[in-house]
Design a protein around this motif. Structure first.
Motif, PDB file in Angstrom:
ATOM      1  N   TYR A  37       0.807  -1.217   0.000  1.00 37.34           N
ATOM      2  CA  TYR A  37       0.000   0.000   0.000  1.00 37.34           C
ATOM      3  C   TYR A  37       0.847   1.277   0.000  1.00 37.34           C
ATOM      4  N   SER A  38       2.073   1.124  -0.500  1.00 34.91           N
ATOM      5  CA  SER A  38       2.945   2.292  -0.646  1.00 34.91           C
ATOM      6  C   SER A  38       2.855   2.913  -2.019  1.00 34.91           C
ATOM      7  N   ASN A  39       2.232   2.217  -2.973  1.00 33.79           N
ATOM      8  CA  ASN A  39       2.166   2.720  -4.341  1.00 33.79           C
ATOM      9  C   ASN A  39       0.852   2.313  -4.980  1.00 33.79           C
ATOM     10  N   VAL A  40       0.458   3.026  -5.997  1.00 34.42           N
ATOM     11  CA  VAL A  40      -0.860   2.854  -6.619  1.00 34.42           C
ATOM     12  C   VAL A  40      -1.042   1.478  -7.227  1.00 34.42           C
ATOM     13  N   ASP A  41      -0.061   0.992  -7.989  1.00 33.70           N
ATOM     14  CA  ASP A  41      -0.247  -0.264  -8.718  1.00 33.70           C
ATOM     15  C   ASP A  41      -0.421  -1.450  -7.778  1.00 33.70           C
ATOM     16  N   ASP A  42       0.406  -1.530  -6.750  1.00 34.40           N
ATOM     17  CA  ASP A  42       0.293  -2.657  -5.836  1.00 34.40           C
ATOM     18  C   ASP A  42      -0.933  -2.528  -4.938  1.00 34.40           C
ATOM     19  N   ALA A  43      -1.299  -1.296  -4.594  1.00 34.11           N
ATOM     20  CA  ALA A  43      -2.526  -1.095  -3.812  1.00 34.11           C
ATOM     21  C   ALA A  43      -3.743  -1.552  -4.615  1.00 34.11           C
ATOM     22  N   ARG A  44      -3.728  -1.268  -5.916  1.00 30.65           N
ATOM     23  CA  ARG A  44      -4.812  -1.737  -6.775  1.00 30.65           C
ATOM     24  C   ARG A  44      -4.883  -3.270  -6.750  1.00 30.65           C
ATOM     25  N   ALA A  45      -3.742  -3.903  -6.820  1.00 31.10           N
ATOM     26  CA  ALA A  45      -3.709  -5.363  -6.777  1.00 31.10           C
ATOM     27  C   ALA A  45      -4.197  -5.875  -5.426  1.00 31.10           C
ATOM     28  N   GLY A  46      -3.851  -5.174  -4.350  1.00 31.44           N
ATOM     29  CA  GLY A  46      -4.309  -5.577  -3.028  1.00 31.44           C
ATOM     30  C   GLY A  46      -5.817  -5.523  -2.907  1.00 31.44           C
ATOM     31  N   VAL A  47      -6.424  -4.474  -3.419  1.00 31.38           N
ATOM     32  CA  VAL A  47      -7.882  -4.344  -3.359  1.00 31.38           C
ATOM     33  C   VAL A  47      -8.552  -5.333  -4.312  1.00 31.38           C
ATOM     34  N   ASN A  48      -7.872  -5.692  -5.389  1.00 32.26           N
ATOM     35  CA  ASN A  48      -8.441  -6.691  -6.296  1.00 32.26           C
ATOM     36  C   ASN A  48      -8.748  -7.997  -5.576  1.00 32.26           C
ATOM     37  N   ALA A  49      -7.961  -8.301  -4.538  1.00 34.77           N
ATOM     38  CA  ALA A  49      -8.198  -9.534  -3.788  1.00 34.77           C
ATOM     39  C   ALA A  49      -9.584  -9.539  -3.159  1.00 34.77           C
ATOM     40  N   VAL A  50     -10.109  -8.342  -2.838  1.00 36.55           N
ATOM     41  CA  VAL A  50     -11.430  -8.250  -2.214  1.00 36.55           C
ATOM     42  C   VAL A  50     -12.516  -8.699  -3.195  1.00 36.55           C
ATOM     43  N   TYR A  51     -12.246  -8.570  -4.484  1.00 39.32           N
ATOM     44  CA  TYR A  51     -13.203  -8.968  -5.514  1.00 39.32           C
ATOM     45  C   TYR A  51     -13.187 -10.476  -5.773  1.00 39.32           C
ATOM     46  N   SER A  52     -12.177 -11.174  -5.301  1.00 41.74           N
ATOM     47  CA  SER A  52     -11.932 -12.540  -5.759  1.00 41.74           C
ATOM     48  C   SER A  52     -13.087 -13.493  -5.479  1.00 41.74           C
ATOM     49  N   GLN A  53     -13.824 -13.289  -4.377  1.00 42.26           N
ATOM     50  CA  GLN A  53     -14.907 -14.218  -4.060  1.00 42.26           C
ATOM     51  C   GLN A  53     -16.095 -14.085  -5.008  1.00 42.26           C
ATOM     52  N   PHE A  54     -16.148 -13.006  -5.766  1.00 37.70           N
ATOM     53  CA  PHE A  54     -17.193 -12.891  -6.777  1.00 37.70           C
ATOM     54  C   PHE A  54     -16.976 -13.896  -7.910  1.00 37.70           C
ATOM     55  N   ASN A  55     -15.772 -14.408  -8.001  1.00 35.41           N
ATOM     56  CA  ASN A  55     -15.457 -15.370  -9.057  1.00 35.41           C
ATOM     57  C   ASN A  55     -15.407 -16.801  -8.544  1.00 35.41           C
ATOM     58  N   GLU A  56     -15.940 -17.020  -7.355  1.00 30.21           N
ATOM     59  CA  GLU A  56     -16.049 -18.372  -6.818  1.00 30.21           C
ATOM     60  C   GLU A  56     -17.491 -18.857  -6.943  1.00 30.21           C
ATOM     61  N   ASP A  57     -17.665 -20.168  -6.847  1.00 36.04           N
ATOM     62  CA  ASP A  57     -18.978 -20.777  -7.061  1.00 36.04           C
ATOM     63  C   ASP A  57     -20.048 -20.222  -6.112  1.00 36.04           C
ATOM     64  N   ALA A  58     -19.620 -19.817  -4.927  1.00 35.00           N
ATOM     65  CA  ALA A  58     -20.583 -19.270  -3.960  1.00 35.00           C
ATOM     66  C   ALA A  58     -21.322 -18.074  -4.531  1.00 35.00           C
ATOM     67  N   PHE A  59     -20.677 -17.333  -5.420  1.00 34.20           N
ATOM     68  CA  PHE A  59     -21.351 -16.199  -6.055  1.00 34.20           C
ATOM     69  C   PHE A  59     -21.768 -16.507  -7.477  1.00 34.20           C
ATOM     70  N   THR A  60     -20.856 -17.046  -8.289  1.00 25.16           N
ATOM     71  CA  THR A  60     -21.150 -17.200  -9.711  1.00 25.16           C
ATOM     72  C   THR A  60     -22.386 -18.045  -9.968  1.00 25.16           C
ATOM     73  N   SER A  61     -22.556 -19.096  -9.161  1.00 20.23           N
ATOM     74  CA  SER A  61     -23.665 -20.004  -9.401  1.00 20.23           C
ATOM     75  C   SER A  61     -24.691 -19.996  -8.282  1.00 20.23           C
ATOM     76  N   ARG A  62     -24.332 -19.466  -7.125  1.00 19.62           N
ATOM     77  CA  ARG A  62     -25.224 -19.551  -5.981  1.00 19.62           C
ATOM     78  C   ARG A  62     -25.861 -18.196  -5.655  1.00 19.62           C
ATOM     79  N   LEU A  63     -25.092 -17.306  -5.082  1.00 19.27           N
ATOM     80  CA  LEU A  63     -25.677 -16.073  -4.565  1.00 19.27           C
ATOM     81  C   LEU A  63     -26.296 -15.213  -5.655  1.00 19.27           C
ATOM     82  N   SER A  64     -25.681 -15.170  -6.826  1.00 18.41           N
ATOM     83  CA  SER A  64     -26.204 -14.307  -7.887  1.00 18.41           C
ATOM     84  C   SER A  64     -27.563 -14.776  -8.390  1.00 18.41           C
ATOM     85  N   SER A  65     -27.765 -16.082  -8.477  1.00 19.24           N
ATOM     86  CA  SER A  65     -29.014 -16.557  -9.077  1.00 19.24           C
ATOM     87  C   SER A  65     -29.634 -17.747  -8.366  1.00 19.24           C
TER      88      SER A  65
END
Length: 432
Positions: A37-65
């Motif tokens: 979190y000292s620089n923009v590019d790596d901070a962006r990558a760090g926050v991307n991890a928060v999105y990762s569960q949207f690409n798991e079955d719990a969301f893609t096939s379960r929670l979304s529909s």
């Protein structure tokens, strides 16, 4: 012996004089949060991890529909089937229900990653950086992390009621077996967190990924949505429907922040209702239109137009579009509830299916599918045997939703005023 004795002394000298250099080297392949979190590019990558569960079955096939069955408009939801999702639709989920376990696990993984990101961003010093671009980016990233965390808590509360409330990044020795926290406390806190960050966030048209990343529009909409959830009725463990005495305070917040978006970033709803969802099938994500935020599935992820959408048969198929099943049929009474001139009816209700030659067969009143997504409209056919992983994004919130929330809040607070009627009319005249 002498040589061995000397060689034995050298390591001791090196350890004593250079212990930090040799025993605690900085690995070139790993970085701590201070670096990330000292620089923009790596901070962006760090926050991307928060999105990762949207690409798991719990969301893609379960929670979304799949977990959204048993509403007012399904003609069948699998009653009598013992499968996990059918248990949920039948409101008879067992303690060992695997789908609920997936949801619980994914939610707390996302919350953990959000807490790590929030801590890293907050402690970085970059929220007050003298470089305006860096400062704006870090403040926006903080808003993304808070908003995604609030989303997952909202879903946990929807399915489980009172749940453990963790807002700290995990550290060694911390207590991880937390007691339940009252749902209303969680929602109130998460709403306030979003109120605190939204003004420092950026609009979709200012962001590199537009509506495919959390933006200020979506956060404003989430404040309204969470406030209506907080101000609404809920079922207690004693099976009583209640709501807190301060519910009007939260209807006021819902009205304030939905109206704030309307004032700051109003837009006309598309006249072509079908195009809203065709854009997703064509992998087009326009900003400043109806969809405020959608989950950005990769080309090889997501179940849209596989378990929800126009039914497509791929048995011995002569076409290359694969399969789409119809998990939740809609009854003909729902179709008939639309005015015959309503442009949304035939986009919402699919009255036909495709056979294995892509010939259309019209249904006879049962088996109506969710017509918004049609995999045969994909620009590149995904293959004869394809099923999941269409890459079609999932819409999380639309501007029409915001208009409806404003109308609901205004009506609750002041009755059927002109403002409430106009918002309802705008949300439904072209799109809903």
């Amino acid at each position: 012996m002498k040589l061995k004795h000397i060689l034995a002394i050298i390591p001791a000298i090196l350890i004593a004089s250079c212990q930090k250099d040799f025993l605690e080297p900085e690995s070139l392949s790993t970085f701590d949060d201070n670096y990330i979190y000292s620089n923009v590019d790596d901070a962006r990558a760090g926050v991307n991890a928060v999105y990762s569960q949207f690409n798991e079955d719990a969301f893609t096939s379960r929670l979304s529909s799949n977990l959204t069955g048993n509403t007012d408009i399904e003609t069948q939801s699998g009653w009598g089937n013992a499968g996990d999702r059918y248990q949920i639709w039948d409101l008879q989920a067992s303690e060992g229900n695997a789908d609920l376990d997936k949801l619980w696990t994914a939610a707390y993984k996302a919350i953990r990653d959000a807490n790590i990101a929030i801590k890293g961003l907050t402690n970085s010093g970059n929220l007050e950086n003298t470089d305006v671009s860096v400062k704006n980016t870090f403040n926006h990233l903080l808003g993304e992390a808070y908003t995604i965390r609030a989303y997952w808590y909202s879903m946990l509360i929807y399915y489980f009621g009172d749940v453990p409330y963790s807002i700290e990044a995990p550290v060694a020795g911390a207590e991880f077996s937390l007691p339940k926290t009252d749902r209303n406390t969680i929602l109130a806190n998460e709403i306030q967190n979003l109120i605190n960050v939204e003004e420092n966030m950026q609009w979709a048209d200012q962001l590199p990924y537009g509506i495919e990343q959390v933006n200020r529009e979506y956060t404003l909409g989430m404040i309204a949505r969470l406030s209506l959830q907080r101000g609404g009725y809920y079922l207690t463990p004693e099976l009583n429907m209640v709501r807190k005495g301060d519910y009007l305070d939260y209807y006021t917040i819902a009205k304030t922040y939905s109206h704030k978006l309307i004032q700051l970033k109003d837009r006309e709803l598309p006249t072509d209702f079908r195009q809203i969802f065709l854009n997703q099938v064509k992998f087009t994500s326009p900003v400043n239109e109806d969809i405020l935020f959608e989950i950005p599935f990769s080309i090889n992820d997501g179940d849209v137009a596989w378990n929800i959408g126009i039914e497509v048969n791929f048995d011995n198929a002569t076409h290359n579009y694969g399969q789409c099943s119809n998990y939740m049929e809609m009854p003909h009474t729902y179709y008939m509830s639309f005015d015959s001139s309503d442009i949304r009816r035939d986009v919402t209700c699919g009255l036909f299916r495709y056979d294995n030659t892509l010939t259309k067969h019209f249904i006879d009143g049962s088996g109506i599918s969710q017509a918004k997504w049609d995999r045969t409209k994909l620009t590149t056919p995904p293959g004869k045997a394809s099923t999941k992983d269409t890459g079609i994004n999932w819409p999380m919130m639309r501007y029409a939703d915001v208009l409806l929330m404003y109308a609901e809040a205004e009506n609750e607070l002041n009755g059927p005023t002109i403002d409430a009627k106009e918002a309802l009319k705008k949300s439904s005249s072209k799109s809903l």
